[in-house]
Write an enzyme that holds these catalytic residues in place. Structure first.
Site, PDB file in Angstrom:
ATOM      1  N   ALA A 175       0.871  -1.176   0.000  1.00 32.81           N
ATOM      2  CA  ALA A 175       0.000   0.000   0.000  1.00 32.81           C
ATOM      3  C   ALA A 175       0.903   1.220   0.000  1.00 32.81           C
ATOM      4  O   ALA A 175       2.064   1.153   0.438  1.00 32.81           O
ATOM      5  CB  ALA A 175      -0.891  -0.024   1.231  1.00 32.81           C
ATOM      6  N   GLU A 218      -0.580  -9.304  -0.309  1.00 26.99           N
ATOM      7  CA  GLU A 218      -2.016  -9.554  -0.080  1.00 26.99           C
ATOM      8  C   GLU A 218      -2.781  -9.673  -1.399  1.00 26.99           C
ATOM      9  O   GLU A 218      -3.706 -10.473  -1.517  1.00 26.99           O
ATOM     10  CB  GLU A 218      -2.584  -8.435   0.804  1.00 26.99           C
ATOM     11  CG  GLU A 218      -2.028  -8.534   2.232  1.00 26.99           C
ATOM     12  CD  GLU A 218      -2.239  -7.280   3.068  1.00 26.99           C
ATOM     13  OE1 GLU A 218      -1.898  -6.176   2.597  1.00 26.99           O
ATOM     14  OE2 GLU A 218      -2.750  -7.395   4.190  1.00 26.99           O
TER      15      GLU A 218
END
Ligand code: CAA
Length: 258
Positions: free
Chosen positions: A64, A112
């Site tokens: 992220a 992820e």
């Protein structure tokens, strides 16, 4: 789209996260575009398998976007994690198999994203990790849940608590990836696998994915009953007749997806 490129060929959609100057980091804008691209592949009638990769030769996705997260309030962080989860869930729930072609760093949200895919192929140069604790946070796009389900709680605990990176061979050893290939062969290997999947009965592949995914959420006996129901559904399709007929005639099946 500025950050996600889509190419289609031979029943396969290739989605490329394209922000190489920051190692394809997932900002809210990238996640929103990825959600739109995933929805487009879901609606496409000519797609039977999806490959996700990162632009450049250094990163799949390095996580992220740390710059975007730095000043987030708790409420903004919650909304960001919820957006990330919506995207990962949408990837996982695509009605076709999704292959992560991990061409470099797959860290944090990048690991992820790979975990949300059905299959993972890694370049020998790929690196995996959940380094969030090094930033004073925890994984926020499903890592604490999907990693343990895939590799077991021991390896998940080691990766998530230490924040250490592992190389592609270690990822293969622990079952985090299905195969490791030379970097220059990665996309061809992913496309070949996608095309192999796309040549099979599309309804059968979709129902197999549904059985596998749903089964992970169910007790074994319930999962087995669900499998019987979906197996039965196969026998309401023309593809079952086509596939078995072709086998008995020693011909290649020409599935119709009905
Ligand atoms: N977010 C924002 N920018 C990032 C980034 C990220 N996750 N990862 C790399 N970048 C940027 C760097 O800041 C750098 O930008 P500048 O050129 O403007 O300085 C550029 O990408 C190139 O990176 P490096 O110079 O750091 O490249 P390197 O080869 O020296 O190191 C690396 C590569 C080891 C992957 C290193 O970039 C790194 O550690 N990145 C962060 C990895 C990380 O912590 N990921 C987890 C994020 S948190 C998360 O994902 C939470 C969640 O679960 C939702």
């Amino acid at each position: 789209m500025a950050y996600v490129q889509m190419e289609k060929s031979a029943g396969c959609a290739l989605l490329t996260i394209d922000r190489p100057q920051v190692l394809n980091a997932l900002s809210p804008a990238v996640l929103t575009e990825l959600a739109a691209a995933v929805e487009e592949t879901k609606q496409a009638t000519d797609v039977k398998a999806v490959v996700i990769t990162g632009a450049g030769n250094k990163a799949f996705v390095a996580g992220a976007d740390i710059a975007a997260m730095k000043e987030m309030s708790p409420a903004e962080a919650r909304a960001f994690a919820q957006l990330g989860h919506r995207v990962m869930d949408a990837v996982a729930a695509l009605p076709y198999p999704v292959i992560a072609a991990v061409n470099g760093y797959a860290l944090g949200g990048g690991c992820e994203l790979a975990l949300a895919c059905d299959l993972r192929l890694a370049a020998s140069t790929a690196r995996f990790g959940q380094p969030e604790v090094k930033l004073g946070i925890i994984p926020g796009f499903g890592g604490t849940q999907r990693l343990a389900r895939l590799v077991g709680s021991g390896w998940a605990a080691q990766l998530i608590y230490s924040g250490e990176m592992i190389d592609a061979e270690t990822a293969l050893k622990i079952g985090l990836v299905n195969a490791v290939v030379p970097p220059e062969q990665l996309l061809t290997a992913a496309r070949t696998l996608a095309e192999k999947i796309a040549a099979n009965g599309p309804i059968a592949v979709r129902l197999a994915k549904e059985a596998l995914r749903a089964g992970l959420e169910m007790p074994l006996a319930q999962g087995c009953r669900h499998e019987v129901a979906l197996f039965t559904t196969c026998f309401t399709t023309e593809d079952q007749d086509i596939g078995m007929g072709a086998f008995l005639q020693k011909e290649k099946p020409l599935f119709r997806g009905v």
